[in-house]
Design an enzyme around this catalytic site. Sequence first.
Site, short mmCIF file in Angstrom:
data_model
loop_
_atom_site.label_atom_id
_atom_site.label_comp_id
_atom_site.label_asym_id
_atom_site.label_seq_id
_atom_site.Cartn_x
_atom_site.Cartn_y
_atom_site.Cartn_z
N ILE A 18 44.31 36.47 36.61
CA ILE A 18 43.81 35.32 35.86
C ILE A 18 42.53 35.69 35.08
CG2 ILE A 18 42.79 33.03 36.13
CD1 ILE A 18 44.70 32.66 38.58
N TYR A 155 40.41 30.86 53.49
CA TYR A 155 40.71 30.72 52.05
C TYR A 155 40.62 29.25 51.64
CZ TYR A 155 42.94 31.34 47.51
OH TYR A 155 43.20 31.34 46.16
P1 NAP Z 1 43.82 39.21 41.38
O1 NAP Z 1 44.86 39.59 40.39
O2 NAP Z 1 43.83 39.85 42.71
O3 NAP Z 1 42.38 39.37 40.69
C1 NAP Z 1 41.20 39.19 41.43
C2 NAP Z 1 40.21 40.27 41.02
O4 NAP Z 1 38.99 40.02 41.74
C3 NAP Z 1 40.68 41.69 41.42
O5 NAP Z 1 40.47 42.60 40.37
C4 NAP Z 1 39.81 41.99 42.61
O6 NAP Z 1 39.59 43.38 42.81
C5 NAP Z 1 38.52 41.28 42.21
N1 NAP Z 1 37.61 41.14 43.34
C6 NAP Z 1 37.89 41.05 44.67
N2 NAP Z 1 36.76 41.01 45.38
C7 NAP Z 1 35.73 41.09 44.49
C8 NAP Z 1 34.32 41.12 44.61
N3 NAP Z 1 33.72 41.08 45.82
N4 NAP Z 1 33.57 41.18 43.49
C9 NAP Z 1 34.16 41.25 42.28
N5 NAP Z 1 35.48 41.26 42.09
C10 NAP Z 1 36.26 41.17 43.19
O7 NAP Z 1 43.90 37.63 41.69
P2 NAP Z 1 44.17 36.37 40.75
O8 NAP Z 1 45.43 35.77 41.21
O9 NAP Z 1 43.96 36.69 39.33
O10 NAP Z 1 43.01 35.41 41.29
C11 NAP Z 1 41.87 35.06 40.50
C12 NAP Z 1 41.25 33.82 41.12
O11 NAP Z 1 42.19 32.74 41.08
C13 NAP Z 1 40.84 33.99 42.58
O12 NAP Z 1 39.62 33.33 42.81
C14 NAP Z 1 41.97 33.29 43.32
O13 NAP Z 1 41.58 32.82 44.59
C15 NAP Z 1 42.28 32.17 42.36
N6 NAP Z 1 43.62 31.60 42.54
C16 NAP Z 1 44.73 32.36 42.33
C17 NAP Z 1 45.97 31.79 42.52
C18 NAP Z 1 47.25 32.55 42.32
O14 NAP Z 1 48.32 32.01 42.65
N7 NAP Z 1 47.20 33.76 41.78
C19 NAP Z 1 46.08 30.44 42.91
C20 NAP Z 1 44.91 29.72 43.11
C21 NAP Z 1 43.68 30.29 42.91
P3 NAP Z 1 40.51 44.12 43.91
O15 NAP Z 1 41.91 44.08 43.36
O16 NAP Z 1 39.92 45.49 43.98
O17 NAP Z 1 40.36 43.33 45.19
#
Ligand code: NAP
Length: 256
Positions: A18, A155
């Site tokens: 995202i 979470y």
């Molecule tokens: P993603 O593809 O895993 O991207 C998250 C990014 O954050 C990754 O590059 C990760 O690095 C990085 N990250 C993790 N820990 C970190 C830290 N301490 N400092 C800086 N960066 C860090 O996940 P996404 O699905 O895009 O999620 C983005 C946001 O949307 C999150 O807050 C998630 O909870 C929220 N969200 C997602 C969904 C969904 O269905 N995808 C639904 C609801 C909410 P690493 O890969 O090295 O860990």
Amino acid sequence: MNRVKNKVAIITGAASGIGRATAVKLASEGAVVVITDVDDRNADGISKEIGNGSIFIKHDVTQPSQWEAVIDLTSDRFGKLDILVNCAGITGINAIQDPENTSLDTWRAVMGVNLEGVFLGCKCAIPLMKQGDGGSIVNISSYAAAIATPMAIAYGASKASVRQFSQSVALYCAQQGYKIRCNSILPGAILTPMWDEFLGKGREREKRSQEITDDIPLGVWGEPDDIAYAVVYLASDESKFVTGTELIIDGGQSAQ
Ligand code: NAP
């Protein structure tokens, strides 16, 4: 094309999913983007893909000193900050997360990234934003904030806190006359690398994926762009009267 023209944005967790889609979208609408992530394996590729003078900074959102460095660099390089998107997050689902057996380490790890990271981002960004023309903060919460999550307690609690915290930031900034808005987005199931561990591979992945989409009224996964478009709206002046609210983007899941 120019919905956020000449605005300067910081996006955390922007190497993937995202955050990455949001960085691309904000840049395509004219913003200069400070892309930050703890994962810097493809930093050059991401900066090139996003273009528009954007830069990548390796940044762990749990570390106050790294937040200060990101804000200082943004101020030195671009002279202002208009948009902060707190997107970095972890599920912590590789560890047990029920109320009886969750370790304190797991609880703190999830809270550290998902809640403290957002708190630190707002705390560090507000002083720079208020020096300029104000700004817009968008915190990425989750649909999990709105439902019980008995097997993902850290979470769910972290994301519910982000939702409430964002409203407090919004009201505080309004009361202080800072012209800084703050809103949260509650995404439903968006297909990103975050789901890889849960879905597994091959036939197992297909089966689990089907179980997820069966529970979504629109019958499909959300895409990162579905959230990125909403961030552009909340980051732009189109939403100048919108603060302290939340946008649920979940294919109708929470309406059931
Ligand atoms: P993603 O593809 O895993 O991207 C998250 C990014 O954050 C990754 O590059 C990760 O690095 C990085 N990250 C993790 N820990 C970190 C830290 N301490 N400092 C800086 N960066 C860090 O996940 P996404 O699905 O895009 O999620 C983005 C946001 O949307 C999150 O807050 C998630 O909870 C929220 N969200 C997602 C969904 C969904 O269905 N995808 C639904 C609801 C909410 P690493 O890969 O090295 O860990």
